[in-house]
Write a protein that holds these residues in place. Structure first.
Motif, PDB file in Angstrom:
ATOM      1  N   SER A  11       5.121  27.944   3.204  1.00 11.66           N
ATOM      2  CA  SER A  11       4.127  29.008   3.037  1.00 11.66           C
ATOM      3  C   SER A  11       4.335  30.069   4.113  1.00 11.66           C
ATOM      4  O   SER A  11       3.643  30.081   5.123  1.00 11.66           O
ATOM      5  CB  SER A  11       2.703  28.439   3.079  1.00 11.66           C
ATOM      6  OG  SER A  11       2.510  27.708   4.277  1.00 11.66           O
ATOM      7  N   PRO A  12       5.297  30.966   3.890  1.00  6.81           N
ATOM      8  CA  PRO A  12       5.562  32.017   4.880  1.00  6.81           C
ATOM      9  C   PRO A  12       4.383  32.984   4.986  1.00  6.81           C
ATOM     10  O   PRO A  12       3.690  33.240   3.999  1.00  6.81           O
ATOM     11  CB  PRO A  12       6.796  32.718   4.329  1.00  6.81           C
ATOM     12  CG  PRO A  12       6.757  32.455   2.856  1.00  6.81           C
ATOM     13  CD  PRO A  12       6.122  31.107   2.699  1.00  6.81           C
ATOM     14  N   GLY A  13       4.184  33.493   6.176  1.00  3.72           N
ATOM     15  CA  GLY A  13       3.131  34.476   6.386  1.00  3.72           C
ATOM     16  C   GLY A  13       3.592  35.866   5.994  1.00  3.72           C
ATOM     17  O   GLY A  13       4.778  36.108   5.759  1.00  3.72           O
ATOM     18  N   ALA A  14       2.656  36.794   5.942  1.00  7.24           N
ATOM     19  CA  ALA A  14       2.956  38.162   5.531  1.00  7.24           C
ATOM     20  C   ALA A  14       3.941  38.863   6.466  1.00  7.24           C
ATOM     21  O   ALA A  14       4.626  39.799   6.060  1.00  7.24           O
ATOM     22  CB  ALA A  14       1.662  38.977   5.444  1.00  7.24           C
ATOM     23  N   ASP A  15       4.026  38.391   7.705  1.00  7.83           N
ATOM     24  CA  ASP A  15       4.933  39.037   8.666  1.00  7.83           C
ATOM     25  C   ASP A  15       6.310  38.360   8.737  1.00  7.83           C
ATOM     26  O   ASP A  15       7.157  38.730   9.533  1.00  7.83           O
ATOM     27  CB  ASP A  15       4.306  39.073  10.049  1.00  7.83           C
ATOM     28  CG  ASP A  15       4.008  37.681  10.596  1.00  7.83           C
ATOM     29  OD1 ASP A  15       4.090  36.692   9.831  1.00  7.83           O
ATOM     30  OD2 ASP A  15       3.686  37.581  11.792  1.00  7.83           O
ATOM     31  N   ALA A  16       6.575  37.386   7.864  1.00 12.19           N
ATOM     32  CA  ALA A  16       7.825  36.612   7.912  1.00 12.19           C
ATOM     33  C   ALA A  16       9.067  37.468   7.716  1.00 12.19           C
ATOM     34  O   ALA A  16      10.141  37.119   8.201  1.00 12.19           O
ATOM     35  CB  ALA A  16       7.796  35.502   6.857  1.00 12.19           C
ATOM     36  N   TRP A  17       8.929  38.600   7.024  1.00 15.17           N
ATOM     37  CA  TRP A  17      10.102  39.406   6.672  1.00 15.17           C
ATOM     38  C   TRP A  17      10.059  40.801   7.296  1.00 15.17           C
ATOM     39  O   TRP A  17      10.796  41.693   6.891  1.00 15.17           O
ATOM     40  CB  TRP A  17      10.194  39.529   5.155  1.00 15.17           C
ATOM     41  CG  TRP A  17      10.107  38.190   4.494  1.00 15.17           C
ATOM     42  CD1 TRP A  17      11.080  37.240   4.428  1.00 15.17           C
ATOM     43  CD2 TRP A  17       8.978  37.646   3.825  1.00 15.17           C
ATOM     44  NE1 TRP A  17      10.621  36.141   3.758  1.00 15.17           N
ATOM     45  CE2 TRP A  17       9.334  36.357   3.367  1.00 15.17           C
ATOM     46  CE3 TRP A  17       7.688  38.114   3.555  1.00 15.17           C
ATOM     47  CZ2 TRP A  17       8.460  35.539   2.662  1.00 15.17           C
ATOM     48  CZ3 TRP A  17       6.822  37.294   2.860  1.00 15.17           C
ATOM     49  CH2 TRP A  17       7.211  36.017   2.425  1.00 15.17           C
ATOM     50  N   ALA A  18       9.198  40.982   8.298  1.00 15.15           N
ATOM     51  CA  ALA A  18       9.011  42.308   8.885  1.00 15.15           C
ATOM     52  C   ALA A  18       9.968  42.603  10.032  1.00 15.15           C
ATOM     53  O   ALA A  18      10.106  43.746  10.441  1.00 15.15           O
ATOM     54  CB  ALA A  18       7.564  42.465   9.365  1.00 15.15           C
ATOM     55  N   GLY A  19      10.636  41.597  10.563  1.00 14.92           N
ATOM     56  CA  GLY A  19      11.527  41.794  11.702  1.00 14.92           C
ATOM     57  C   GLY A  19      12.760  42.606  11.359  1.00 14.92           C
ATOM     58  O   GLY A  19      13.032  42.920  10.196  1.00 14.92           O
ATOM     59  N   GLU A  20      13.506  42.926  12.390  1.00 18.06           N
ATOM     60  CA  GLU A  20      14.695  43.760  12.204  1.00 18.06           C
ATOM     61  C   GLU A  20      15.696  43.149  11.232  1.00 18.06           C
ATOM     62  O   GLU A  20      16.321  43.843  10.444  1.00 18.06           O
ATOM     63  CB  GLU A  20      15.369  43.999  13.556  1.00 18.06           C
ATOM     64  CG  GLU A  20      16.426  45.070  13.505  1.00 18.06           C
ATOM     65  CD  GLU A  20      16.909  45.441  14.881  1.00 18.06           C
ATOM     66  OE1 GLU A  20      18.132  45.493  15.063  1.00 18.06           O
ATOM     67  OE2 GLU A  20      16.053  45.688  15.761  1.00 18.06           O
ATOM     68  N   ASP A  21      15.828  41.805  11.243  1.00 16.81           N
ATOM     69  CA  ASP A  21      16.776  41.147  10.335  1.00 16.81           C
ATOM     70  C   ASP A  21      16.145  40.791   8.991  1.00 16.81           C
ATOM     71  O   ASP A  21      16.795  40.231   8.116  1.00 16.81           O
ATOM     72  CB  ASP A  21      17.368  39.906  10.981  1.00 16.81           C
ATOM     73  CG  ASP A  21      16.349  38.780  11.151  1.00 16.81           C
ATOM     74  OD1 ASP A  21      15.144  39.002  10.920  1.00 16.81           O
ATOM     75  OD2 ASP A  21      16.779  37.675  11.527  1.00 16.81           O
ATOM     76  N   GLY A  22      14.862  41.108   8.792  1.00 22.32           N
ATOM     77  CA  GLY A  22      14.176  40.826   7.537  1.00 22.32           C
ATOM     78  C   GLY A  22      13.899  39.356   7.304  1.00 22.32           C
ATOM     79  O   GLY A  22      13.512  38.969   6.208  1.00 22.32           O
ATOM     80  N   GLY A  23      14.098  38.519   8.316  1.00 23.02           N
ATOM     81  CA  GLY A  23      13.824  37.091   8.177  1.00 23.02           C
ATOM     82  C   GLY A  23      14.648  36.427   7.087  1.00 23.02           C
ATOM     83  O   GLY A  23      14.225  35.440   6.502  1.00 23.02           O
ATOM     84  N   GLY A  24      15.821  36.987   6.778  1.00 24.41           N
ATOM     85  CA  GLY A  24      16.667  36.431   5.727  1.00 24.41           C
ATOM     86  C   GLY A  24      16.231  36.818   4.319  1.00 24.41           C
ATOM     87  O   GLY A  24      16.756  36.300   3.337  1.00 24.41           O
ATOM     88  N   LEU A  25      15.280  37.755   4.213  1.00 24.13           N
ATOM     89  CA  LEU A  25      14.780  38.179   2.908  1.00 24.13           C
ATOM     90  C   LEU A  25      15.877  38.877   2.108  1.00 24.13           C
ATOM     91  O   LEU A  25      16.639  39.679   2.632  1.00 24.13           O
ATOM     92  CB  LEU A  25      13.596  39.130   3.078  1.00 24.13           C
ATOM     93  CG  LEU A  25      12.909  39.608   1.792  1.00 24.13           C
ATOM     94  CD1 LEU A  25      12.264  38.437   1.057  1.00 24.13           C
ATOM     95  CD2 LEU A  25      11.869  40.680   2.110  1.00 24.13           C
TER      96      LEU A  25
END
Length: 170
Positions: free
Chosen positions: A132-146
């Motif tokens: 259950s990833p949080g809403a900020d899981a993909w906001a980082g510079e690398d996109g969290g692997g998204l």
């Protein structure tokens, strides 16, 4: 949420003897296919290795805004394949019914307030499995692997051959 404008629907070209109707009467509506993409929990992603050999892997993901969103380490075989050749197919796991989406997959990012929140809400279907990833899981510079798969074409049927339909996206 499903997309409001669907792709063009037509009969696919198949060899004689498959029994496809000659008219478009009875082709599937994209909304019915998209419902299955949204509801599915098990998807299969096919990519091509640099030497041309196929690679297929089960993926968890979500269908949001007319695209397939999923995440994972950039070191996985499928992510490395997509880095050199973004062409791929997404397939739903089913017996007599089929949904196959052809498209391209690219790295992506999602801000926590907009798309990230919608993705986190859609990923709730995996909560019981411990993901259950949080809403900020993909906001980082690398996109969290998204990653996001943008569809180009799709083939689907729920009752072959009567409703066999090819979809082409704008």
């Amino acid at each position: 949420m499903t997309s409001s404008v669907g792709p063009h629907a037509e009969r696919p070209t198949m060899p004689e003897g498959y029994g496809l109707p000659e008219t478009t009467d009875g082709v599937l509506e994209w909304a019915a296919v998209e419902e299955r993409l949204v509801a599915a929990q098990h998807y299969w992603l096919a990519t091509v290795r640099p030497d041309g050999r196929p690679h297929v892997v089960p993926r968890w993901g979500v269908w949001v805004d007319g695209r397939f969103w999923y995440d994972g380490a950039p070191t996985t075989v499928h992510a490395r394949n997509l880095a050199t050749n973004p062409a791929c197919t997404l397939n739903l796991e089913s017996g007599a019914q089929a949904v196959v989406v052809e498209g391209e997959s690219r790295s992506a990012r999602a801000d926590a307030d907009g798309l990230g929140a919608r993705l986190a809400g859609a990923f709730v279907k995996y909560h019981d499995a411990g993901y259950s990833p949080g809403a900020d899981a993909w906001a980082g510079e690398d996109g969290g692997g998204l990653r996001v798969l943008v569809p180009r074409r799709a083939l689907a049927w729920f009752s072959f051959p009567t409703d066999c339909t090819r979809f082409t996206f704008g």
